[in-house]
Design an enzyme around this catalytic site. Structure first.
Site, PDB file in Angstrom:
ATOM      1  N   ASP A  18      24.049  14.681  33.019  1.00  0.00           N
ATOM      2  CA  ASP A  18      22.873  14.987  32.235  1.00  0.00           C
ATOM      3  C   ASP A  18      23.299  16.030  31.198  1.00  0.00           C
ATOM      4  O   ASP A  18      24.317  16.704  31.369  1.00  0.00           O
ATOM      5  CB  ASP A  18      21.778  15.542  33.142  1.00  0.00           C
ATOM      6  CG  ASP A  18      20.516  15.910  32.393  1.00  0.00           C
ATOM      7  OD1 ASP A  18      20.124  15.153  31.487  1.00  0.00           O
ATOM      8  OD2 ASP A  18      19.936  16.964  32.704  1.00  0.00           O
ATOM      9  N   ASP A  20      20.839  18.393  29.081  1.00  0.00           N
ATOM     10  CA  ASP A  20      20.039  19.610  29.046  1.00  0.00           C
ATOM     11  C   ASP A  20      20.050  20.300  30.411  1.00  0.00           C
ATOM     12  O   ASP A  20      19.617  19.726  31.412  1.00  0.00           O
ATOM     13  CB  ASP A  20      18.595  19.282  28.661  1.00  0.00           C
ATOM     14  CG  ASP A  20      18.495  18.624  27.302  1.00  0.00           C
ATOM     15  OD1 ASP A  20      19.437  18.772  26.499  1.00  0.00           O
ATOM     16  OD2 ASP A  20      17.483  17.956  27.027  1.00  0.00           O
TER      17      ASP A  20
END
Length: 236
Positions: A18, A20
């Site tokens: 991922d 963020d």
């Protein structure tokens, strides 16, 4: 059973990150933008973690509004930034995010940067799988756009009609485009919806990075194990 003490990056064929809150602290920029967007609703950090973190932008708008008993029409994706439709709110949030990113810039977490260096040195391919439609500009701002073999972001998901996290669609596509078997691939996430997606996709290991969600919460939603920062795994 794999845990942090036995985990080794070299035991796997690929890594799906991922963005963020895992590679860059963009969650802080996102949260600031969401906070400005929903200031009239007594928005808190807990709201971000519970209703928004890891979800596609418009789903985050719907989820938060539902928590306040508010219903709005979806509107159209090209609605001007505003507050009368879900799309208008989502587009307003995106404008706020880009203003903050351009003004303040972004730098990767040092532990994540070191992890990318380790993977590159060992020839282990990596990908970004993010719900954000801003993934490419964020990576460019952080000087990392060249570090990933594959990027599956919110733009790709929208073009292909992929279900957002906690569905595993984005991660499965990332593994496919990376040319690796999910059963030999690592997912790295900081959001409950993301670790749930890793579990749903039957990936070899789903590492939870606790940036505020909590160890127990990430474990309960599907993390194989949880660390406070990826620098804990640099010897792996």
């Amino acid at each position: 059973m794999t845990d942090a003490s036995t985990f080794r990056w070299g035991d796997h064929d690929g890594v799906l990150f991922d963005l963020d809150g895992v590679i860059t602290p963009t969650a802080e920029i996102h949260e600031h933008a969401w906070g400005e967007l929903f200031a009239a609703y007594d928005y808190t950090e807990a709201d971000y973690l519970r209703y928004i973190d890891g979800r596609p932008r418009y789903d985050g708008v719907r989820s938060f509004l539902a928590s306040r008993g508010v219903e709005l029409p979806d509107g159209h994706l090209d609605d001007a930034p505003g507050d009368d439709t879900v799309s208008a709110l989502g587009n307003r949030k995106n404008a706020l995010f880009n203003e903050i990113l351009e003004r303040d810039g972004i730098a990767p977490y040092p532990g994540s940067q070191a992890t990318l260096d380790l993977l590159a040195a060992r020839g282990i391919p990596s990908a970004i799988v993010s719900s954000s439609k801003n993934a490419v500009p964020v990576l460019e701002a952080a000087g990392l756009s060249h570090r990933f073999d594959v990027i599956v972001d919110g733009v790709v998901a929208a073009d292909l009609g992929l279900n957002g996290k906690p569905a595993p669609d984005g991660y499965l596509l990332g593994a496919q485009r990376l040319g690796v078997d999910p059963a030999r691939t690592v997912v790295v996430e900081d959001a409950t919806s993301g670790v749930a997606a890793g579990r749903a996709g039957a990936f070899a290991v789903t590492i939870g990075v606790d940036r505020g969600a909590g160890h127990d919460t990430l474990l309960a939603h599907g993390a194989t194990f949880v660390v406070d920062d990826l620098d804990e795994l640099l010897e792996g």
